[in-house]
Design an enzyme around this catalytic site. Structure first.
Site, short mmCIF file in Angstrom:
data_model
loop_
_atom_site.label_atom_id
_atom_site.label_comp_id
_atom_site.label_asym_id
_atom_site.label_seq_id
_atom_site.Cartn_x
_atom_site.Cartn_y
_atom_site.Cartn_z
CD GLU A 203 -11.25 35.45 46.53
OE1 GLU A 203 -9.98 36.56 47.51
OE2 GLU A 203 -11.35 35.07 47.36
CB CYS B 44 -13.87 37.48 48.15
SG CYS B 44 -13.79 36.32 49.86
CE LYS C 170 -10.64 39.93 48.97
NZ LYS C 170 -10.33 38.23 49.35
#
Length: 289
Positions: free
Chosen positions: A57, A168, A127
């Site tokens: 990331e 994440c 995301k």
């Protein structure tokens, strides 16, 4: 025609196995240096047989709300997209470009791009779950102060395997992983930058949990730890097999981790403990909205 046949024979791709490499690297403030360093590590991984490679990331920038707007790029015309496209072509691999900051109009997104060996973008994941936490006395971070969320479940085909991609904080939401499995995923990859508070108790645990829940290989690929950064990453990239066992992992420093993703192993786990055939759809169901 003869040249074409030679190219096929030399291809590193196999229909029954992927050689995965996850690159844990330290990103600094200079984007061009970050890109050059990432390229060097990708080339090294390919030299060890990898045909599917993931970066972490925010691999091309520091991580933090104060940096997001400065480092954000347009897709597909930004310099990082162009760089990753050429890298995938040159190395003849599928390349998961960690994540970068994407600008679209007035909005910013934390975005993963996936390139095939022809340099085509075969997947794009924004995301979905923004990292908004407040642990008193330890850490407060609110991605929603600067970023907008995505709204897609993302998978792509890779040499006979289906690979799911999320970023994440997305790993904390098992429903998203289950939707990727419903789309046929054999392998889940999460570029992710957990910190020194949330990393030690959760990073490996969540990776192994998503592997076991879905009977898939699962990898979480992190930036290396930089104690001088404003946001200090935990590092400790990890890849687990469909039975939840750790195959390879890193600590704080830069390291490339590897896993041979084998269809026969996935099949054996799923047939031995057939939980996905035993789900009670008369009691509960999961569906994509």
């Amino acid at each position: 025609f003869q040249h074409y046949l030679i190219q096929i024979n030399l291809s590193p791709c196999h229909c029954d196995m992927l050689r995965f490499a996850g690159i844990q690297l330290k990103a600094g403030a200079n984007k061009l240096k970050n890109l050059a360093h990432a390229s060097e590590l990708v080339v090294n991984a390919v030299g060890k047989g990898a045909n599917l490679v993931s970066l972490p990331e925010c691999f091309n920038s520091p991580y933090g709300n104060q940096y997001f707007a400065e480092y954000a790029e347009l897709i597909p015309d930004g310099e990082t997209t162009r760089h990753l496209r050429q890298l995938a072509i040159d190395q003849k691999i599928h390349l998961i470009g960690g994540s970068i900051l994407e600008r679209e109009g007035s909005q910013l997104f934390n975005t993963t791009l996936v390139f095939n060996p022809a340099g085509e973008i075969v997947a794009k994941h924004r995301k979905v779950h923004l990292f908004d936490i407040d642990i008193p006395g330890k850490i407060r971070f609110q991605e929603s102060e600067t970023l907008s969320p995505g709204n897609e479940v993302t998978v792509f085909d890779c040499n006979g395997f289906t690979v799911g991609i999320a970023i994440c904080y997305d790993i904390r939401f098992p429903e998203l992983a289950q939707l990727m499995r419903l789309k046929g995923a054999h392998f889940l990859v999460y570029p992710g930058a957990f910190n020194m508070t949330t990393g030690p108790p959760y990073f490996e645990l969540l990776t192994r949990s998503r592997a076991v829940d879905n009977q898939v290989y699962c990898a979480s690929i992190a930036p290396a730890t930089d104690p001088s950064a404003s946001y200090v990453c935990w590092g400790h990239s990890v890849v687990a097999g469909p039975n939840g066992a750790v195959i390879d992992s890193a600590e704080h420093e830069e390291k490339t981790i590897f896993a041979d993703v084998k269809m026969e192993e996935i099949t054996a786990v799923r047939e031995g403990i057939p939980t996905w055939k035993q789900k009670r759809s008369d009691i509960y169901q999961l569906s994509e909205v």
